[in-house]
Design a protein around this motif. Structure first.
Motif, PDB file in Angstrom:
ATOM      1  N   LEU A  11      -9.282   7.484   2.420  1.00 56.00           N
ATOM      2  CA  LEU A  11     -10.218   6.363   2.348  1.00 56.00           C
ATOM      3  C   LEU A  11      -9.412   5.062   2.292  1.00 56.00           C
ATOM      4  CD1 LEU A  11     -12.996   5.121   2.016  1.00 56.00           C
ATOM      5  CD2 LEU A  11     -13.164   6.160  -0.245  1.00 56.00           C
ATOM      6  N   ALA A  12      -8.514   4.931   3.266  1.00 59.92           N
ATOM      7  CA  ALA A  12      -7.529   3.837   3.244  1.00 59.92           C
ATOM      8  C   ALA A  12      -8.192   2.482   3.461  1.00 59.92           C
ATOM      9  CB  ALA A  12      -6.466   4.082   4.306  1.00 59.92           C
ATOM     10  N   VAL A  13      -7.905   1.569   2.555  1.00 64.35           N
ATOM     11  CA  VAL A  13      -8.352   0.176   2.659  1.00 64.35           C
ATOM     12  C   VAL A  13      -7.326  -0.572   3.518  1.00 64.35           C
ATOM     13  CG1 VAL A  13      -8.782  -1.937   1.356  1.00 64.35           C
ATOM     14  CG2 VAL A  13      -9.438   0.287   0.395  1.00 64.35           C
ATOM     15  N   PRO A  14      -7.767  -1.244   4.581  1.00 63.14           N
ATOM     16  CA  PRO A  14      -6.806  -1.963   5.430  1.00 63.14           C
ATOM     17  C   PRO A  14      -5.927  -2.910   4.599  1.00 63.14           C
ATOM     18  CG  PRO A  14      -8.976  -1.955   6.455  1.00 63.14           C
ATOM     19  CD  PRO A  14      -9.154  -1.374   5.086  1.00 63.14           C
ATOM     20  N   GLY A  15      -4.621  -2.765   4.758  1.00 63.03           N
ATOM     21  CA  GLY A  15      -3.691  -3.615   4.025  1.00 63.03           C
ATOM     22  C   GLY A  15      -3.572  -3.290   2.548  1.00 63.03           C
ATOM     23  N   GLY A  16      -4.053  -2.115   2.143  1.00 62.38           N
ATOM     24  CA  GLY A  16      -4.078  -1.762   0.726  1.00 62.38           C
ATOM     25  C   GLY A  16      -2.730  -1.822   0.030  1.00 62.38           C
ATOM     26  N   ARG A  17      -1.672  -1.416   0.752  1.00 61.48           N
ATOM     27  CA  ARG A  17      -0.343  -1.440   0.125  1.00 61.48           C
ATOM     28  C   ARG A  17       0.237  -2.847   0.044  1.00 61.48           C
ATOM     29  NH1 ARG A  17       0.920   4.328   0.713  1.00 61.48           N
ATOM     30  NH2 ARG A  17       2.628   4.262  -0.779  1.00 61.48           N
ATOM     31  N   ASP A  18      -0.291  -3.751   0.859  1.00 59.92           N
ATOM     32  CA  ASP A  18       0.308  -5.084   0.966  1.00 59.92           C
ATOM     33  C   ASP A  18       0.168  -5.911  -0.311  1.00 59.92           C
ATOM     34  OD1 ASP A  18       0.709  -4.237   3.542  1.00 59.92           O
ATOM     35  OD2 ASP A  18      -0.807  -5.544   4.446  1.00 59.92           O
ATOM     36  N   ILE A  19      -0.768  -5.536  -1.182  1.00 60.00           N
ATOM     37  CA  ILE A  19      -0.989  -6.330  -2.392  1.00 60.00           C
ATOM     38  C   ILE A  19      -0.045  -5.922  -3.529  1.00 60.00           C
ATOM     39  CG2 ILE A  19      -3.398  -6.805  -1.847  1.00 60.00           C
ATOM     40  CD1 ILE A  19      -4.201  -4.635  -3.869  1.00 60.00           C
ATOM     41  N   VAL A  20       0.706  -4.831  -3.360  1.00 59.90           N
ATOM     42  CA  VAL A  20       1.532  -4.339  -4.473  1.00 59.90           C
ATOM     43  C   VAL A  20       2.598  -5.342  -4.910  1.00 59.90           C
ATOM     44  CG1 VAL A  20       3.068  -2.496  -5.264  1.00 59.90           C
ATOM     45  CG2 VAL A  20       1.025  -1.934  -3.942  1.00 59.90           C
ATOM     46  N   PRO A  21       3.318  -6.017  -4.007  1.00 62.49           N
ATOM     47  CA  PRO A  21       4.289  -7.003  -4.483  1.00 62.49           C
ATOM     48  C   PRO A  21       3.660  -8.092  -5.360  1.00 62.49           C
ATOM     49  CG  PRO A  21       4.710  -6.495  -2.183  1.00 62.49           C
ATOM     50  CD  PRO A  21       3.401  -5.842  -2.532  1.00 62.49           C
ATOM     51  N   THR A  22       2.465  -8.530  -4.997  1.00 65.89           N
ATOM     52  CA  THR A  22       1.770  -9.532  -5.818  1.00 65.89           C
ATOM     53  C   THR A  22       1.408  -8.945  -7.177  1.00 65.89           C
ATOM     54  OG1 THR A  22       0.861 -10.599  -3.847  1.00 65.89           O
ATOM     55  CG2 THR A  22      -0.244 -11.057  -5.935  1.00 65.89           C
ATOM     56  N   ILE A  23       0.908  -7.710  -7.192  1.00 65.50           N
ATOM     57  CA  ILE A  23       0.554  -7.073  -8.466  1.00 65.50           C
ATOM     58  C   ILE A  23       1.799  -6.901  -9.338  1.00 65.50           C
ATOM     59  CG2 ILE A  23      -0.346  -4.975  -9.550  1.00 65.50           C
ATOM     60  CD1 ILE A  23      -2.218  -4.673  -7.131  1.00 65.50           C
ATOM     61  N   ASN A  24       2.907  -6.518  -8.722  1.00 61.65           N
ATOM     62  CA  ASN A  24       4.143  -6.357  -9.501  1.00 61.65           C
ATOM     63  C   ASN A  24       4.605  -7.678 -10.117  1.00 61.65           C
ATOM     64  OD1 ASN A  24       4.338  -3.587  -9.190  1.00 61.65           O
ATOM     65  ND2 ASN A  24       5.707  -3.711  -7.421  1.00 61.65           N
ATOM     66  N   LYS A  25       4.407  -8.782  -9.382  1.00 66.07           N
ATOM     67  CA  LYS A  25       4.737 -10.098  -9.959  1.00 66.07           C
ATOM     68  C   LYS A  25       3.859 -10.388 -11.165  1.00 66.07           C
ATOM     69  CE  LYS A  25       6.172 -12.364  -5.656  1.00 66.07           C
ATOM     70  NZ  LYS A  25       5.693 -13.326  -4.638  1.00 66.07           N
ATOM     71  N   LEU A  26       2.576 -10.065 -11.035  1.00 64.94           N
ATOM     72  CA  LEU A  26       1.659 -10.281 -12.155  1.00 64.94           C
ATOM     73  C   LEU A  26       2.033  -9.392 -13.344  1.00 64.94           C
ATOM     74  CD1 LEU A  26      -1.646 -10.445 -10.086  1.00 64.94           C
ATOM     75  CD2 LEU A  26      -0.577 -12.358 -11.277  1.00 64.94           C
ATOM     76  N   LYS A  82      -6.089 -14.487 -25.088  1.00 62.44           N
ATOM     77  CA  LYS A  82      -5.269 -13.282 -25.137  1.00 62.44           C
ATOM     78  C   LYS A  82      -5.628 -12.443 -23.914  1.00 62.44           C
ATOM     79  CE  LYS A  82      -3.490  -9.815 -28.326  1.00 62.44           C
ATOM     80  NZ  LYS A  82      -3.659  -9.094 -29.611  1.00 62.44           N
ATOM     81  N   PRO A  83      -4.818 -12.530 -22.838  1.00 58.70           N
ATOM     82  CA  PRO A  83      -5.214 -11.961 -21.554  1.00 58.70           C
ATOM     83  C   PRO A  83      -4.759 -10.514 -21.351  1.00 58.70           C
ATOM     84  CG  PRO A  83      -3.231 -13.246 -21.273  1.00 58.70           C
ATOM     85  CD  PRO A  83      -3.594 -13.339 -22.729  1.00 58.70           C
ATOM     86  N   ALA A  84      -5.539  -9.791 -20.565  1.00 55.05           N
ATOM     87  CA  ALA A  84      -5.180  -8.443 -20.131  1.00 55.05           C
ATOM     88  C   ALA A  84      -5.213  -8.388 -18.610  1.00 55.05           C
ATOM     89  CB  ALA A  84      -6.146  -7.410 -20.700  1.00 55.05           C
ATOM     90  N   LEU A  85      -4.356  -7.554 -18.044  1.00 55.46           N
ATOM     91  CA  LEU A  85      -4.348  -7.296 -16.605  1.00 55.46           C
ATOM     92  C   LEU A  85      -4.895  -5.896 -16.374  1.00 55.46           C
ATOM     93  CD1 LEU A  85      -3.448  -8.300 -13.752  1.00 55.46           C
ATOM     94  CD2 LEU A  85      -1.281  -7.099 -14.159  1.00 55.46           C
ATOM     95  N   VAL A  86      -5.931  -5.779 -15.543  1.00 56.37           N
ATOM     96  CA  VAL A  86      -6.503  -4.476 -15.187  1.00 56.37           C
ATOM     97  C   VAL A  86      -6.287  -4.252 -13.696  1.00 56.37           C
ATOM     98  CG1 VAL A  86      -8.600  -3.076 -15.076  1.00 56.37           C
ATOM     99  CG2 VAL A  86      -8.200  -4.557 -17.050  1.00 56.37           C
ATOM    100  N   ILE A  87      -5.497  -3.228 -13.368  1.00 58.00           N
ATOM    101  CA  ILE A  87      -5.131  -2.900 -11.986  1.00 58.00           C
ATOM    102  C   ILE A  87      -5.993  -1.729 -11.545  1.00 58.00           C
ATOM    103  CG2 ILE A  87      -3.247  -2.183 -10.463  1.00 58.00           C
ATOM    104  CD1 ILE A  87      -1.380  -3.208 -12.841  1.00 58.00           C
ATOM    105  N   VAL A  88      -6.892  -1.980 -10.608  1.00 51.14           N
ATOM    106  CA  VAL A  88      -7.909  -0.995 -10.254  1.00 51.14           C
ATOM    107  C   VAL A  88      -7.467  -0.132  -9.067  1.00 51.14           C
ATOM    108  CG1 VAL A  88     -10.306  -0.700  -9.494  1.00 51.14           C
ATOM    109  CG2 VAL A  88      -9.729  -2.500 -11.133  1.00 51.14           C
ATOM    110  N   ASP A  89      -7.324   1.151  -9.305  1.00 50.63           N
ATOM    111  CA  ASP A  89      -7.278   2.197  -8.266  1.00 50.63           C
ATOM    112  C   ASP A  89      -6.269   1.952  -7.144  1.00 50.63           C
ATOM    113  OD1 ASP A  89      -9.367   2.961  -9.860  1.00 50.63           O
ATOM    114  OD2 ASP A  89     -10.870   3.039  -8.277  1.00 50.63           O
ATOM    115  N   VAL A  90      -5.050   1.569  -7.496  1.00 51.22           N
ATOM    116  CA  VAL A  90      -4.010   1.395  -6.475  1.00 51.22           C
ATOM    117  C   VAL A  90      -3.374   2.775  -6.241  1.00 51.22           C
ATOM    118  CG1 VAL A  90      -1.918   0.145  -5.841  1.00 51.22           C
ATOM    119  CG2 VAL A  90      -3.691  -1.001  -7.147  1.00 51.22           C
TER     120      VAL A  90
END
Length: 227
Positions: free
Chosen positions: A23-38, A4-12
């Motif tokens: 405190l911008a993480v290089p490429g931080g916004r680039d992972i959002v499409p992948t997170i949205n798919k998940l 029974k899985p849970a998705l935890v999305i940390v501090d986007v």
């Protein structure tokens, strides 16, 4: 226990992402499409976490006197407010994710409509709290979120962790999820680090405690087949 899985999305959050994050993480916004798919997958619970600091938080370099107050460089020793013998070394950061500011907001492109719970962390000005579960002190613990309870109440077996930053809040959240008794997976393509060179060391820490790094394709297959 049944899967029974849970998705935890940390501090986007805005402050952890270009172009304007303090405190911008290089490429931080680039992972959002992948997170949205998940987020489109049939996880039993989907949770987003937020750093949510008071202005006088101990991790902000601006709250310390010179010369030991250089963001990203200076280190300080934090004592457990209830047990001075227990200490933690921590890095000082620019002011970030201050309660009520634009920087503390989740990214607008993140599909929040799929998220059931938002867990705020880092409220206590006296302690650092990278993990979305709790601060690092244990004798006693000072600040604890309701994340473990949310997961336990939903009878979660496996926790999949994504978000920012891979070498800080994602890492400590994943380690604590495993410690709390959940089988824990970090989705590699859905995280970004502050410092790329830190990742081999992070993965070594995962291996020691049983946290697994997984690709998004494997997550899709596993979560869908058990739906």
């Amino acid at each position: 226990m049944a899967f029974k899985p849970a998705l935890v999305i940390v501090d986007v959050q805005e402050d952890f992402c270009p172009p304007n994050g303090s405190l911008a993480v290089p490429g931080g916004r680039d992972i959002v499409p992948t997170i949205n798919k998940l987020l489109s997958l049939p996880f039993a619970v989907k949770i987003a976490t937020k750093d949510f600091h008071p202005q006088d938080h101990i991790s902000f370099a601006s709250n310390h006197p010179p010369p030991n107050n250089v963001p990203f460089e200076s280190m300080i020793t934090i004592k457990n407010p209830e047990n001075p013998d227990e200490t933690e070394e921590t890095r000082l950061w620019p002011d970030h994710c201050v309660q009520g500011t634009k920087g503390s907001e989740l990214l607008p492109e993140l599909d929040i409509s799929q998220v059931q719970h938002i867990v705020e962390k880092g409220h206590d000005k006296r302690v650092e709290m990278y993990s979305a579960f709790a601060d690092p002190f244990t004798k006693p613990n000072i600040s604890r979120s309701n994340l473990a309870k949310l997961l336990s109440d939903a009878h979660i077996s496996d926790v999949y962790v994504v978000g920012l930053a891979a070498d800080y809040c994602v890492k400590f959240t994943a380690l604590d999820a495993q410690k709390e008794g959940f089988k824990t997976w970090v989705v590699g393509e859905a995280t970004k680090p502050v410092d790329d060179s830190s990742i081999p060391g992070v993965y070594d820490e995962y291996e020691k405690v049983g946290v697994k790094v997984i690709g998004q394709d494997e997550v899709f297959r596993k979560v869908n087949e058990h739906a």
